[in-house]
Enzyme design. Sequence first.
Site, PDB file in Angstrom:
ATOM      1  N   HIS A 230       0.821  -1.219   0.000  1.00  4.71           N
ATOM      2  CA  HIS A 230       0.000   0.000   0.000  1.00  4.71           C
ATOM      3  C   HIS A 230       0.858   1.274   0.000  1.00  4.71           C
ATOM      4  O   HIS A 230       0.345   2.371  -0.215  1.00  4.71           O
ATOM      5  CB  HIS A 230      -0.927   0.002   1.217  1.00  4.71           C
ATOM      6  CG  HIS A 230      -2.294   0.538   0.913  1.00  4.71           C
ATOM      7  ND1 HIS A 230      -2.517   1.544   0.006  1.00  4.71           N
ATOM      8  CD2 HIS A 230      -3.525   0.203   1.397  1.00  4.71           C
ATOM      9  CE1 HIS A 230      -3.803   1.813  -0.057  1.00  4.71           C
ATOM     10  NE2 HIS A 230      -4.446   1.012   0.777  1.00  4.71           N
TER      11      HIS A 230
ATOM     12  N   ASP B 213      -2.360   1.983  -4.717  1.00  2.00           N
ATOM     13  CA  ASP B 213      -3.631   2.055  -4.008  1.00  2.00           C
ATOM     14  C   ASP B 213      -4.630   1.058  -4.576  1.00  2.00           C
ATOM     15  O   ASP B 213      -4.338   0.320  -5.526  1.00  2.00           O
ATOM     16  CB  ASP B 213      -4.185   3.471  -4.092  1.00  2.00           C
ATOM     17  CG  ASP B 213      -3.263   4.488  -3.432  1.00  2.00           C
ATOM     18  OD1 ASP B 213      -2.685   4.152  -2.383  1.00  2.00           O
ATOM     19  OD2 ASP B 213      -3.124   5.596  -3.974  1.00  2.00           O
TER      20      ASP B 213
END
Length: 416
Positions: free
Chosen positions: A388, A392
Amino acid sequence: MTEYRLPELGEGVYEAELVEWRVKPGDAVKRGETLAEVLTDKATMELPAPFAGVIDSLDARPGDSVHVGNAILTYTAPQRDGAESHALGPGAQALESQPAAPTETPQRASAAATEPPVAPSPDAVKAAPSVRRKARDLEVDLTQVRGTGPGGRVLHGDVERYARGEQRPATAAEPLEEAARYGTAGARIPFRGLRRRIAERMVLSKQTIPHYGYVDECNVSELVRLRSSLKETLARQGVKLTYLPFFVKAVVGALKEVPIVNASLDEEAGQIVLHDRYHIGVAVATAGGLLVPVVRDADRKDVPEIAREIERISDDARLGKAKLEDLRGSTFSVTSIGGIGGLISSPVINPPEVGILGIGKVVRRPVYDQSDHLYPAEMVYLSFSFDHRVLDGDAGATFGNAVIRRLENPAALLVE
């Protein structure tokens, strides 16, 4: 006495973990006989003796990390002078006249792995010459010893435990490799070697990478039919066609479509590095633990070539013959639990990559088409994990859609 120092083991390799000694003080060794097993980046290597002599001392313990150039043992070379040679003992005197013990070739190891379980010959058991000598000295039948080394290889400790009555005979119904992989109730397993290296990698991954998961389903009915139609034809050409090469090919196409997934994070430089090579790691379960050998330049290979390469690197990994270069440099990884039976997984990212795909088992179940008609379809769940810090949710979903789109039109993968 002469020191033997850890030699260079490959480009960029500066240290190794000592996994197991194959000799002990007092042993007379011949040139080419294996001294020890060491581990570098999950690749197990044997150290052949570049000398003939008698071992005086072992200066490192199993589990120690040893730097290239460090002394790990001392030995005394046999003297050609008669009186001095006599002082060294009969073992050393015999070294000059005895031929080197034959080492196992991959072909021989492969043949040993496929021996029928009924009354196997001791020669078919995977073991080093020094292990065979120990078995003879202890009057142990190697065919009854459960090997705990890579690919079921019998180690010194296995022979010693059997001789002390701490290990039951192996049977055809209880394969050596499975026993080595899943352990024995009540036993204590040394936390070193490949198992410790895997643990270090997993801790690094979970402590430094904020994982997020993404799961989607894919209709692979066309893929199942295509693979079935090609399987026999390719088998005659020596190609074992599984579903995995199609998944690798679909992943490569999706990586080209969403380049941020084919990346790594260089924190020191403060850069996200997008790779222009497509090296796909393929997780392989072995007796010693999970290895991830690499299909290099998968974008330049067609499906049969990928199938051949997966078979080669997987066999090498299971036999403990994986080369260091085959375990390095992947840019994205694929792991499959479908052969065992799982539907959905939470795969752990292989640093420094930023993504991994977990493949579940293919299941036939009823689905609806666009006209609300029910029909049977071959379905599979795809489990993705992403870093992450680098990408995204929208990038992960776009990548997953790109993989699915290719798997649902598998004929196009044959001509990409």
